[in-house]
Scaffold this motif. Sequence first.
Motif, PDB file in Angstrom:
ATOM      1  N   GLY A  20      -3.484 -41.021 -75.440  1.00 22.21           N
ATOM      2  CA  GLY A  20      -2.656 -41.944 -74.670  1.00 22.21           C
ATOM      3  C   GLY A  20      -2.775 -43.415 -75.041  1.00 22.21           C
ATOM      4  N   LEU A  21      -2.896 -44.249 -74.014  1.00 25.57           N
ATOM      5  CA  LEU A  21      -2.920 -45.693 -74.233  1.00 25.57           C
ATOM      6  C   LEU A  21      -4.117 -46.102 -75.083  1.00 25.57           C
ATOM      7  N   GLY A  22      -5.273 -45.502 -74.815  1.00 23.99           N
ATOM      8  CA  GLY A  22      -6.485 -45.889 -75.534  1.00 23.99           C
ATOM      9  C   GLY A  22      -6.352 -45.689 -77.035  1.00 23.99           C
ATOM     10  N   SER A  39     -14.084 -44.453 -78.358  1.00 22.57           N
ATOM     11  CA  SER A  39     -14.979 -43.692 -77.483  1.00 22.57           C
ATOM     12  C   SER A  39     -14.185 -42.859 -76.488  1.00 22.57           C
ATOM     13  N   ASP A  40     -14.723 -41.713 -76.160  1.00 26.39           N
ATOM     14  CA  ASP A  40     -14.076 -40.845 -75.163  1.00 26.39           C
ATOM     15  C   ASP A  40     -15.132 -39.856 -74.660  1.00 26.39           C
ATOM     16  N   ILE A  41     -14.896 -39.326 -73.468  1.00 27.43           N
ATOM     17  CA  ILE A  41     -15.765 -38.255 -72.959  1.00 27.43           C
ATOM     18  C   ILE A  41     -15.601 -37.009 -73.829  1.00 27.43           C
ATOM     19  N   PRO A  88     -12.077 -51.399 -71.450  1.00 23.62           N
ATOM     20  CA  PRO A  88     -12.436 -50.290 -70.555  1.00 23.62           C
ATOM     21  C   PRO A  88     -11.156 -49.596 -70.096  1.00 23.62           C
ATOM     22  N   ASN A  89     -10.733 -48.630 -70.875  1.00 25.96           N
ATOM     23  CA  ASN A  89      -9.412 -48.009 -70.682  1.00 25.96           C
ATOM     24  C   ASN A  89      -9.490 -46.640 -70.020  1.00 25.96           C
ATOM     25  N   ALA A  90     -10.638 -45.961 -70.107  1.00 19.14           N
ATOM     26  CA  ALA A  90     -10.730 -44.587 -69.590  1.00 19.14           C
ATOM     27  C   ALA A  90     -10.279 -44.537 -68.135  1.00 19.14           C
ATOM     28  N   PRO A 153      -6.899 -43.165 -54.293  1.00 18.32           N
ATOM     29  CA  PRO A 153      -8.102 -43.629 -55.006  1.00 18.32           C
ATOM     30  C   PRO A 153      -7.783 -44.276 -56.346  1.00 18.32           C
ATOM     31  N   TYR A 154      -6.708 -43.807 -56.972  1.00 16.98           N
ATOM     32  CA  TYR A 154      -6.266 -44.404 -58.241  1.00 16.98           C
ATOM     33  C   TYR A 154      -5.802 -45.839 -57.995  1.00 16.98           C
ATOM     34  N   ALA A 155      -4.897 -46.008 -57.025  1.00 22.19           N
ATOM     35  CA  ALA A 155      -4.317 -47.334 -56.776  1.00 22.19           C
ATOM     36  C   ALA A 155      -5.375 -48.305 -56.250  1.00 22.19           C
ATOM     37  N   SER A 157      -8.544 -48.195 -56.875  1.00 27.32           N
ATOM     38  CA  SER A 157      -9.392 -48.548 -58.023  1.00 27.32           C
ATOM     39  C   SER A 157      -8.703 -49.596 -58.890  1.00 27.32           C
ATOM     40  N   LYS A 158      -7.418 -49.413 -59.117  1.00 23.96           N
ATOM     41  CA  LYS A 158      -6.704 -50.341 -59.997  1.00 23.96           C
ATOM     42  C   LYS A 158      -6.622 -51.735 -59.375  1.00 23.96           C
ATOM     43  N   ALA A 159      -6.460 -51.794 -58.035  1.00 25.40           N
ATOM     44  CA  ALA A 159      -6.473 -53.094 -57.355  1.00 25.40           C
ATOM     45  C   ALA A 159      -7.861 -53.728 -57.483  1.00 25.40           C
ATOM     46  N   PHE A 186       4.803 -47.076 -65.457  1.00 26.93           N
ATOM     47  CA  PHE A 186       4.627 -45.683 -65.886  1.00 26.93           C
ATOM     48  C   PHE A 186       4.898 -45.513 -67.388  1.00 26.93           C
ATOM     49  N   ILE A 187       3.903 -44.936 -68.060  1.00 30.67           N
ATOM     50  CA  ILE A 187       3.982 -44.652 -69.499  1.00 30.67           C
ATOM     51  C   ILE A 187       3.883 -43.126 -69.631  1.00 30.67           C
ATOM     52  N   ASP A 188       4.685 -42.552 -70.511  1.00 27.71           N
ATOM     53  CA  ASP A 188       4.732 -41.085 -70.582  1.00 27.71           C
ATOM     54  C   ASP A 188       3.565 -40.528 -71.394  1.00 27.71           C
ATOM     55  N   THR A 189       2.382 -40.535 -70.796  1.00 26.62           N
ATOM     56  CA  THR A 189       1.193 -39.955 -71.436  1.00 26.62           C
ATOM     57  C   THR A 189       0.808 -38.679 -70.681  1.00 26.62           C
ATOM     58  N   GLU A 190      -0.292 -38.072 -71.104  1.00 29.78           N
ATOM     59  CA  GLU A 190      -0.792 -36.855 -70.462  1.00 29.78           C
ATOM     60  C   GLU A 190      -1.047 -37.077 -68.962  1.00 29.78           C
TER      61      GLU A 190
HETATM   62  N1  LIG Z   1       0.079 -43.609 -68.248  1.00 26.89           N
HETATM   63  C1  LIG Z   1       0.439 -44.521 -67.362  1.00 26.89           C
HETATM   64  O1  LIG Z   1       1.550 -44.503 -66.835  1.00 26.89           O
HETATM   65  C2  LIG Z   1      -0.529 -45.615 -66.997  1.00 26.89           C
HETATM   66  C3  LIG Z   1      -0.036 -46.704 -66.272  1.00 26.89           C
HETATM   67  C4  LIG Z   1      -0.905 -47.714 -65.906  1.00 26.89           C
HETATM   68  C5  LIG Z   1      -2.237 -47.654 -66.255  1.00 26.89           C
HETATM   69  N2  LIG Z   1      -2.688 -46.576 -66.952  1.00 26.89           N
HETATM   70  C6  LIG Z   1      -4.112 -46.541 -67.266  1.00 26.89           C
HETATM   71  O2  LIG Z   1      -4.279 -46.478 -68.667  1.00 26.89           O
HETATM   72  C7  LIG Z   1      -5.510 -45.828 -68.950  1.00 26.89           C
HETATM   73  C8  LIG Z   1      -5.252 -44.711 -69.939  1.00 26.89           C
HETATM   74  O3  LIG Z   1      -4.361 -43.787 -69.330  1.00 26.89           O
HETATM   75  P1  LIG Z   1      -3.524 -42.731 -70.185  1.00 26.89           P
HETATM   76  O4  LIG Z   1      -2.212 -42.649 -69.554  1.00 26.89           O
HETATM   77  O5  LIG Z   1      -3.646 -43.014 -71.631  1.00 26.89           O
HETATM   78  O6  LIG Z   1      -4.334 -41.395 -69.813  1.00 26.89           O
HETATM   79  P2  LIG Z   1      -4.627 -40.082 -70.670  1.00 26.89           P
HETATM   80  O7  LIG Z   1      -4.942 -39.038 -69.673  1.00 26.89           O
HETATM   81  O8  LIG Z   1      -3.557 -39.838 -71.662  1.00 26.89           O
HETATM   82  O9  LIG Z   1      -5.953 -40.477 -71.496  1.00 26.89           O
HETATM   83  C9  LIG Z   1      -7.135 -40.807 -70.811  1.00 26.89           C
HETATM   84  C10 LIG Z   1      -8.321 -40.619 -71.742  1.00 26.89           C
HETATM   85  O10 LIG Z   1      -9.506 -40.960 -70.989  1.00 26.89           O
HETATM   86  C11 LIG Z   1     -10.503 -39.996 -71.246  1.00 26.89           C
HETATM   87  N3  LIG Z   1     -11.447 -39.919 -70.121  1.00 26.89           N
HETATM   88  C12 LIG Z   1     -11.260 -39.350 -68.902  1.00 26.89           C
HETATM   89  N4  LIG Z   1     -12.381 -39.453 -68.157  1.00 26.89           N
HETATM   90  C13 LIG Z   1     -13.280 -40.099 -68.913  1.00 26.89           C
HETATM   91  C14 LIG Z   1     -14.615 -40.505 -68.701  1.00 26.89           C
HETATM   92  N5  LIG Z   1     -15.257 -40.229 -67.572  1.00 26.89           N
HETATM   93  N6  LIG Z   1     -15.251 -41.182 -69.695  1.00 26.89           N
HETATM   94  C15 LIG Z   1     -14.627 -41.455 -70.867  1.00 26.89           C
HETATM   95  N7  LIG Z   1     -13.368 -41.074 -71.129  1.00 26.89           N
HETATM   96  C16 LIG Z   1     -12.701 -40.415 -70.163  1.00 26.89           C
HETATM   97  C17 LIG Z   1      -9.736 -38.687 -71.450  1.00 26.89           C
HETATM   98  O11 LIG Z   1     -10.521 -37.741 -72.159  1.00 26.89           O
HETATM   99  C18 LIG Z   1      -8.503 -39.172 -72.216  1.00 26.89           C
HETATM  100  O12 LIG Z   1      -8.714 -39.144 -73.617  1.00 26.89           O
HETATM  101  C19 LIG Z   1      -6.062 -45.347 -67.622  1.00 26.89           C
HETATM  102  O13 LIG Z   1      -7.002 -46.273 -67.123  1.00 26.89           O
HETATM  103  C20 LIG Z   1      -4.828 -45.325 -66.745  1.00 26.89           C
HETATM  104  O14 LIG Z   1      -5.128 -45.442 -65.391  1.00 26.89           O
HETATM  105  C21 LIG Z   1      -1.883 -45.553 -67.335  1.00 26.89           C
END
Ligand SMILES: NC(=O)c1ccc[n+]([C@@H]2O[C@H](COP(=O)([O-])OP(=O)(O)OC[C@H]3O[C@@H](n4cnc5c(N)ncnc54)[C@H](O)[C@@H]3O)[C@@H](O)[C@H]2O)c1
Length: 258
Positions: A20-22, A39-41, A88-90, A153-155, A157-159, A186-190
């Motif tokens: 995704g975004l990371g 880095s990733d889990i 810090p994107n996770a 909890p998501y919102a 946390s983000k605030a 909203f971004i079309d990720t997993e």
């Molecule tokens: N997609 C959206 O619409 C959107 C919008 C706003 C903000 N965000 C934020 O962007 C960030 C990335 O989101 P995304 O859409 O790419 O998600 P995603 O699910 O596509 O990817 C998230 C990644 O984080 C990893 N991850 C999950 N738990 C973890 C942990 N405990 N430690 C380390 N890595 C971990 C996952 O393995 C995965 O590779 C997030 O913080 C999300 O909240 C996403």
Amino acid sequence: MPIRDSLEDRIALVTGAGAGLGAAIARRLSSDGATVVVSDIDYSAAQYVADSIEGAVAIAADVTEEDQVRSLVEQTVDRFGALHIAVPNAGVGAVQPIAEMSYADWRKITAVDLDGVFLTIRYAAPAIAASGGGTIVTISSITATAGSALIAPYAASKAAVKNLTETAAVEFRDHGVRVNAVLPGFIDTELVTTARPHFETALGLPAGGFDDLIASKQGRYGTPEEVAAAVAFFASSESSWCTGSSLVLDGGLVASLF
Ligand SMILES: NC(=O)c1ccc[n+]([C@@H]2O[C@H](COP(=O)([O-])OP(=O)(O)OC[C@H]3O[C@@H](n4cnc5c(N)ncnc54)[C@H](O)[C@@H]3O)[C@@H](O)[C@H]2O)c1
């Protein structure tokens, strides 16, 4: 004269960068000249992304585990001699009304989305300061700006991440560390793919109705590359007087009442 500042000689660390975004942020920082730690889990996901980026390395870390985050920063500095940029994107999400949510459900999300950001800033910021200064770019969300039904909890946390970004900006200003936030729509990720059917069920929408809702509010889904471009701006010296700032990227969703 380059159009944008180069990140050459900068060492960057991106958490949750296996997808995704990371992953897009890691690729963009690398194409701007930085050496990137992916880095990733999920180590195999991180390795897969790192393999596609010249000079990048993959390091597994669960951002909810303090020892792993400390070690991630230490390994980065040991390997490259410095750390200048941390993202810090996770993040994780779940679609659930408050009335049906257990405390364990709440903590599962906030552990990653808030505590994980705290831990990353906690260990990355002093390392960046010790490297002569740099930047941290947090990934908040438009859900930080108003109540967001079904994702409490998501919102929340983000605030909190937006506020933590501002506090860290103040605390680390005199140590040469700028800290800024991006607030994507909203971004079309997993993350969204998984949430989509749950939103449709909870909101009584037909299949595909969530995409129509997003299109009516944002025009379209954003792309990971559009978020990565904003992160690259905050990571570079072109944003040299920005700290504690928040940039909304959402096709106008937050700006519009109608
Ligand atoms: N997609 C959206 O619409 C959107 C919008 C706003 C903000 N965000 C934020 O962007 C960030 C990335 O989101 P995304 O859409 O790419 O998600 P995603 O699910 O596509 O990817 C998230 C990644 O984080 C990893 N991850 C999950 N738990 C973890 C942990 N405990 N430690 C380390 N890595 C971990 C996952 O393995 C995965 O590779 C997030 O913080 C999300 O909240 C996403």
